[in-house]
Design a protein around this motif. Structure first.
Motif, PDB file in Angstrom:
ATOM      1  N   THR A 131     -59.854 -32.094   8.831  1.00  0.00           N
ATOM      2  CA  THR A 131     -60.662 -31.882   7.780  1.00  0.00           C
ATOM      3  C   THR A 131     -59.856 -31.052   6.780  1.00  0.00           C
ATOM      4  O   THR A 131     -58.688 -30.577   6.788  1.00  0.00           O
ATOM      5  N   THR A 132     -60.196 -31.221   5.586  1.00  0.00           N
ATOM      6  CA  THR A 132     -59.558 -30.236   4.342  1.00  0.00           C
ATOM      7  C   THR A 132     -59.703 -28.825   4.799  1.00  0.00           C
ATOM      8  O   THR A 132     -58.628 -28.056   4.502  1.00  0.00           O
ATOM      9  N   ASP A 133     -60.686 -28.486   5.310  1.00  0.00           N
ATOM     10  CA  ASP A 133     -60.674 -27.043   5.642  1.00  0.00           C
ATOM     11  C   ASP A 133     -59.761 -26.421   6.626  1.00  0.00           C
ATOM     12  O   ASP A 133     -59.071 -25.540   6.630  1.00  0.00           O
ATOM     13  N   ASP A 134     -59.543 -27.182   7.626  1.00  0.00           N
ATOM     14  CA  ASP A 134     -58.521 -26.975   8.678  1.00  0.00           C
ATOM     15  C   ASP A 134     -57.187 -27.264   8.102  1.00  0.00           C
ATOM     16  O   ASP A 134     -56.387 -26.436   8.306  1.00  0.00           O
ATOM     17  N   LEU A 135     -56.745 -28.245   7.439  1.00  0.00           N
ATOM     18  CA  LEU A 135     -55.499 -28.561   6.824  1.00  0.00           C
ATOM     19  C   LEU A 135     -55.047 -27.529   5.937  1.00  0.00           C
ATOM     20  O   LEU A 135     -54.023 -27.212   5.434  1.00  0.00           O
ATOM     21  N   ALA A 136     -56.141 -27.054   5.211  1.00  0.00           N
ATOM     22  CA  ALA A 136     -55.646 -26.056   4.186  1.00  0.00           C
ATOM     23  C   ALA A 136     -55.218 -24.576   5.103  1.00  0.00           C
ATOM     24  O   ALA A 136     -54.410 -23.907   4.459  1.00  0.00           O
ATOM     25  N   ARG A 137     -55.803 -24.255   6.190  1.00  0.00           N
ATOM     26  CA  ARG A 137     -55.036 -23.156   6.835  1.00  0.00           C
ATOM     27  C   ARG A 137     -53.545 -23.745   7.343  1.00  0.00           C
ATOM     28  O   ARG A 137     -52.747 -22.687   7.353  1.00  0.00           O
ATOM     29  N   PHE A 138     -53.476 -24.883   7.755  1.00  0.00           N
ATOM     30  CA  PHE A 138     -52.091 -25.328   8.134  1.00  0.00           C
ATOM     31  C   PHE A 138     -51.151 -25.238   6.882  1.00  0.00           C
ATOM     32  O   PHE A 138     -49.999 -24.971   7.076  1.00  0.00           O
ATOM     33  N   ALA A 139     -51.610 -25.658   5.687  1.00  0.00           N
ATOM     34  CA  ALA A 139     -50.885 -25.409   4.517  1.00  0.00           C
ATOM     35  C   ALA A 139     -50.341 -24.125   4.091  1.00  0.00           C
ATOM     36  O   ALA A 139     -49.304 -23.825   3.806  1.00  0.00           O
ATOM     37  N   GLY A 140     -51.482 -23.270   4.569  1.00  0.00           N
ATOM     38  CA  GLY A 140     -51.052 -21.581   4.104  1.00  0.00           C
ATOM     39  C   GLY A 140     -49.956 -21.353   5.315  1.00  0.00           C
ATOM     40  O   GLY A 140     -49.109 -20.473   5.042  1.00  0.00           O
ATOM     41  N   PHE A 141     -50.093 -21.781   6.546  1.00  0.00           N
ATOM     42  CA  PHE A 141     -49.204 -21.389   7.518  1.00  0.00           C
ATOM     43  C   PHE A 141     -47.732 -21.807   7.214  1.00  0.00           C
ATOM     44  O   PHE A 141     -46.640 -21.286   7.267  1.00  0.00           O
ATOM     45  N   LEU A 142     -47.758 -23.203   6.578  1.00  0.00           N
ATOM     46  CA  LEU A 142     -46.515 -23.836   6.175  1.00  0.00           C
ATOM     47  C   LEU A 142     -45.803 -22.797   4.963  1.00  0.00           C
ATOM     48  O   LEU A 142     -44.477 -22.959   4.979  1.00  0.00           O
ATOM     49  N   ALA A 143     -46.708 -22.321   4.204  1.00  0.00           N
ATOM     50  CA  ALA A 143     -46.028 -21.758   2.908  1.00  0.00           C
ATOM     51  C   ALA A 143     -45.713 -20.397   3.372  1.00  0.00           C
ATOM     52  O   ALA A 143     -45.227 -19.568   2.511  1.00  0.00           O
ATOM     53  N   GLY A 144     -46.091 -19.816   4.746  1.00  0.00           N
ATOM     54  CA  GLY A 144     -45.666 -18.623   5.020  1.00  0.00           C
ATOM     55  C   GLY A 144     -46.585 -17.392   5.163  1.00  0.00           C
ATOM     56  O   GLY A 144     -46.380 -16.352   5.119  1.00  0.00           O
ATOM     57  N   ASP A 145     -47.994 -17.828   5.088  1.00  0.00           N
ATOM     58  CA  ASP A 145     -49.136 -17.073   4.806  1.00  0.00           C
ATOM     59  C   ASP A 145     -49.951 -17.051   6.119  1.00  0.00           C
ATOM     60  O   ASP A 145     -50.697 -17.971   6.417  1.00  0.00           O
ATOM     61  N   GLY A 146     -49.614 -16.347   7.152  1.00  0.00           N
ATOM     62  CA  GLY A 146     -50.097 -16.001   8.445  1.00  0.00           C
ATOM     63  C   GLY A 146     -49.307 -16.825   9.457  1.00  0.00           C
ATOM     64  O   GLY A 146     -48.373 -17.540   9.063  1.00  0.00           O
ATOM     65  N   GLY A 147     -50.192 -16.751  10.795  1.00  0.00           N
ATOM     66  CA  GLY A 147     -49.257 -17.579  11.907  1.00  0.00           C
ATOM     67  C   GLY A 147     -48.318 -17.033  12.314  1.00  0.00           C
ATOM     68  O   GLY A 147     -47.500 -17.923  12.970  1.00  0.00           O
ATOM     69  N   ARG A 148     -48.027 -15.674  11.921  1.00  0.00           N
ATOM     70  CA  ARG A 148     -46.592 -15.108  12.751  1.00  0.00           C
ATOM     71  C   ARG A 148     -46.567 -15.311  14.350  1.00  0.00           C
ATOM     72  O   ARG A 148     -45.821 -15.298  14.854  1.00  0.00           O
ATOM     73  N   ASP A 149     -47.854 -15.255  14.835  1.00  0.00           N
ATOM     74  CA  ASP A 149     -47.948 -15.353  16.387  1.00  0.00           C
ATOM     75  C   ASP A 149     -47.701 -16.711  17.015  1.00  0.00           C
ATOM     76  O   ASP A 149     -47.345 -17.095  17.888  1.00  0.00           O
ATOM     77  N   VAL A 150     -47.549 -17.748  15.961  1.00  0.00           N
ATOM     78  CA  VAL A 150     -47.482 -19.169  16.256  1.00  0.00           C
ATOM     79  C   VAL A 150     -45.956 -19.401  16.076  1.00  0.00           C
ATOM     80  O   VAL A 150     -45.545 -20.109  17.032  1.00  0.00           O
ATOM     81  N   LEU A 151     -45.386 -19.227  14.842  1.00  0.00           N
ATOM     82  CA  LEU A 151     -43.886 -19.378  14.742  1.00  0.00           C
ATOM     83  C   LEU A 151     -43.401 -17.969  13.884  1.00  0.00           C
ATOM     84  O   LEU A 151     -44.131 -17.623  13.167  1.00  0.00           O
ATOM     85  N   SER A 152     -42.404 -18.020  14.080  1.00  0.00           N
ATOM     86  CA  SER A 152     -41.550 -16.629  13.700  1.00  0.00           C
ATOM     87  C   SER A 152     -41.308 -16.934  12.156  1.00  0.00           C
ATOM     88  O   SER A 152     -41.304 -18.107  11.889  1.00  0.00           O
ATOM     89  N   VAL A 153     -40.996 -16.220  11.078  1.00  0.00           N
ATOM     90  CA  VAL A 153     -40.891 -16.377   9.925  1.00  0.00           C
ATOM     91  C   VAL A 153     -39.172 -17.180   9.912  1.00  0.00           C
ATOM     92  O   VAL A 153     -39.285 -18.098   9.284  1.00  0.00           O
ATOM     93  N   ASP A 154     -38.235 -16.481  10.718  1.00  0.00           N
ATOM     94  CA  ASP A 154     -37.199 -17.427  10.774  1.00  0.00           C
ATOM     95  C   ASP A 154     -37.489 -19.108  11.290  1.00  0.00           C
ATOM     96  O   ASP A 154     -36.518 -20.008  10.518  1.00  0.00           O
ATOM     97  N   THR A 155     -38.105 -18.963  12.343  1.00  0.00           N
ATOM     98  CA  THR A 155     -38.252 -20.488  12.573  1.00  0.00           C
ATOM     99  C   THR A 155     -39.070 -21.359  11.951  1.00  0.00           C
ATOM    100  O   THR A 155     -38.677 -22.443  11.747  1.00  0.00           O
ATOM    101  N   LEU A 156     -39.959 -20.779  11.048  1.00  0.00           N
ATOM    102  CA  LEU A 156     -40.595 -21.190   9.887  1.00  0.00           C
ATOM    103  C   LEU A 156     -39.773 -21.793   8.938  1.00  0.00           C
ATOM    104  O   LEU A 156     -39.920 -22.978   8.381  1.00  0.00           O
ATOM    105  N   VAL A 157     -38.787 -21.130   8.399  1.00  0.00           N
ATOM    106  CA  VAL A 157     -37.728 -21.148   7.500  1.00  0.00           C
ATOM    107  C   VAL A 157     -36.896 -22.540   7.816  1.00  0.00           C
ATOM    108  O   VAL A 157     -36.611 -23.355   7.253  1.00  0.00           O
ATOM    109  N   GLU A 158     -36.472 -22.356   9.237  1.00  0.00           N
ATOM    110  CA  GLU A 158     -35.745 -23.375   9.744  1.00  0.00           C
ATOM    111  C   GLU A 158     -36.558 -24.737   9.898  1.00  0.00           C
ATOM    112  O   GLU A 158     -35.999 -25.909   9.432  1.00  0.00           O
ATOM    113  N   LEU A 159     -37.722 -24.604  10.156  1.00  0.00           N
ATOM    114  CA  LEU A 159     -38.373 -26.088   9.937  1.00  0.00           C
ATOM    115  C   LEU A 159     -38.493 -26.739   8.647  1.00  0.00           C
ATOM    116  O   LEU A 159     -38.620 -27.918   8.585  1.00  0.00           O
ATOM    117  N   ARG A 160     -38.575 -25.839   7.769  1.00  0.00           N
ATOM    118  CA  ARG A 160     -38.505 -26.055   6.389  1.00  0.00           C
ATOM    119  C   ARG A 160     -37.188 -26.666   5.784  1.00  0.00           C
ATOM    120  O   ARG A 160     -37.090 -26.839   4.596  1.00  0.00           O
TER     121      ARG A 160
END
Length: 504
Positions: free
Chosen positions: A269-298
């Motif tokens: 849903t847009t509700d759920d994917l909005a949460r994932f979009a925030g995660f990809l942008a670096g807002d939250g989810g630090r227990d899912v991926l570290s900041v460094d790994t998120l930067v590496e992903l992008r």
């Protein structure tokens, strides 16, 4: 919340996407700083809007301020298909209406794989065979599979997999037909759906459970994505094909794709994917991926596609260069990060601008027609144009960061005759770049041994050292053998080839 004029512009863009794309329905959301600030829906069931302010109702692309509080429905909401509703009407689309998201599934699978790496269970340079024996791409590395550079064919053998029930598909050891490596591995981008079937099987092998069960436990539940499921559940829309030369519909079949599911099975849903979009942008989810790994992903991990130099791939995400005139890119373009999705009857888009921390999600139930990636990009651009981010207030450095020696180092330095400027940032970090115009800019992080390591640009990963004269003063900077001096071609500095002084 957004201004009324911004919401009106977003609603208009969504209405254009539904009308020009000839799709039964389209839903969208915009995220800023990790929060849904707008959501909208448009469908063929909407009445024709009246002109004027009252059009901001059911006939317009209705705007929603964001997800409302809701009761926890428990884990059963993640599982099991809804019984066939028959030929009745689809539900009114909204922020919690499910659509099939296609290859957006790949971005979520990539997060699972990077978690395995962060736990030390795999290395991205490992060949697939080391952890998943018996495939037809044994030497493909995990990084190559994530970035679509493994030269694995684009599609599995057999009939059109998106429309074929999973029980009719070959197993993971017999996915490919003919030569499994049509291109030189590691040198070309070649999008591969079977590559992500392999990655899903890799997760299952190392986790000892289904890839979706691992995704649910490790990613969906921590991010609050309670409406992202392997099979559809109410409310969800049906997928349609629209005839190219007549405004008539053909319902698309719904297949559980089995082995190929990690390449594009999920509903969301847009509700759920909005949460994932925030995660990809670096807002939250630090227990899912570290900041460094998120930067590496992008970070780009594949060359641009041969027919599109404005697009590349990170580790499970697409990278799109911002178009000319993108807000805030007067000096240089930057990348939008996310993924598109396509399955029979559905198109999806999720994009974020990590620098601005603004993202957009667009979902629709038509096999082709709506330009969802363009719509997603436009929704982000509209927000940035109408409501540019206010700069952070200037603040002086904390007393602990204002080291007198470092303060004395700031200001002009010269590489040869080219003027650079060194600036001191919080945490004893440094920033070095040309005095004006383009050039080799980098941010540098302090190390325990008194050096600094480059974080980005040409000098990423390289070491900056302070080189001292016999009296202890800093005579020059050495950055990966680049000598920076206080005077252009300083004759007292150890510049290779020496300096004979300036002449008229």
């Amino acid at each position: 919340m957004l201004l009324a004029a911004t919401e009106r512009a977003l609603a208009h863009r969504l209405a254009v996407a539904q009308s020009e794309g000839r799709t039964p329905s389209v839903v969208a959301a915009v995220v800023r700083d990790g929060q849904t600030v707008w959501s909208g829906a448009r469908s063929s069931a909407d009445p024709v809007p009246h002109p004027g302010p009252e059009a901001h109702g059911p006939g317009a692309a209705s705007a929603h301020p964001g997800p409302a509080p809701e009761p926890d429905r428990g884990p059963e909401s993640h599982r099991g298909p809804e019984p066939d509703r028959g030929p009745g009407a689809d539900p009114e689309p909204g922020p919690r209406t499910q659509y099939r998201i296609g290859s957006l599934t790949k971005a979520l699978v990539a997060v699972l794989v990077l978690r395995l790496r962060d736990e030390g269970l795999i290395d991205l340079a490992d060949p697939l065979e080391r952890h998943l024996p018996g495939t037809q791409a044994p030497t493909a590395t995990i990084a190559q599979l994530l970035a679509h550079t493994a030269a694995v064919p684009a599609e599995p053998r057999g009939p059109w997999w998106e429309r074929t029930p999973g029980e009719l598909r070959p197993d993971i050891g017999d996915l490919l037909d003919g030569e499994p490596r049509p291109l030189p591995p590691g040198r070309r981008h070649h999008y591969s759906n079977p590559g992500y079937a392999y990655l899903g099987a890799l997760v299952e092998r190392l986790r000892g459970e289904g890839w979706y069960e691992a995704l649910l436990r490790e990613v969906l539940e921590p991010l609050g994505m309670r409406d992202t499921t392997l099979l559809p559940r109410r409310p969800h829309v049906r997928g349609w094909a629209v005839a190219p030369w007549a405004d008539v519909l053909l319902e698309e079949p719904l297949a559980d794709t089995g082995t190929m599911a990690p390449a594009g099975q999920l509903w969301s849903t847009t509700d759920d994917l909005a949460r994932f979009a925030g995660f990809l942008a670096g807002d939250g989810g630090r227990d899912v991926l570290s900041v460094d790994t998120l930067v590496e992903l992008r970070t780009p991990n594949s060359p641009p596609a041969h027919d599109n130099w404005d697009a590349s791939h990170g580790l499970g995400v697409q990278l799109l260069r911002t178009p000319p005139g993108w807000p805030g890119t007067e000096q240089a373009s930057r990348s939008l990060v996310g993924h598109g999705g396509s399955m029979p009857g559905f198109l999806a888009c999720l994009l974020v601008d990590p620098q601005e921390r603004v993202g957009a999600v667009v979902l629709t139930n038509a096999t082709s027609g709506p330009a969802v990636m363009a719509a997603g990009s436009d929704l982000i651009r509209i927000v940035l144009e109408h409501e540019p981010r206010c700069p952070e207030p200037w603040r002086p450095l904390a007393a602990a960061d204002a080291d007198p020696e470092l303060v004395a180092l700031t200001g002009p330095w010269y590489w040869g005759a080219t003027p650079f400027v060194l600036r001191l940032r919080p945490g004893r970090a440094l920033e070095l770049g040309p005095l004006s115009g383009p050039g080799r800019r980098t941010r540098l992080s302090p190390e325990e041994d008194g050096t600094w390591r480059g974080l980005d640009g040409y000098f990423s990963g390289e070491t900056l050292r302070l080189c001292r004269a016999p009296d202890g003063s800093v005579s020059h900077l050495d950055l990966a053998t680049f000598v920076f001096t206080r005077k252009p071609y300083d004759p007292d500095a150890p510049i290779p080839g020496g300096s004979r002084g300036w002449t008229g």
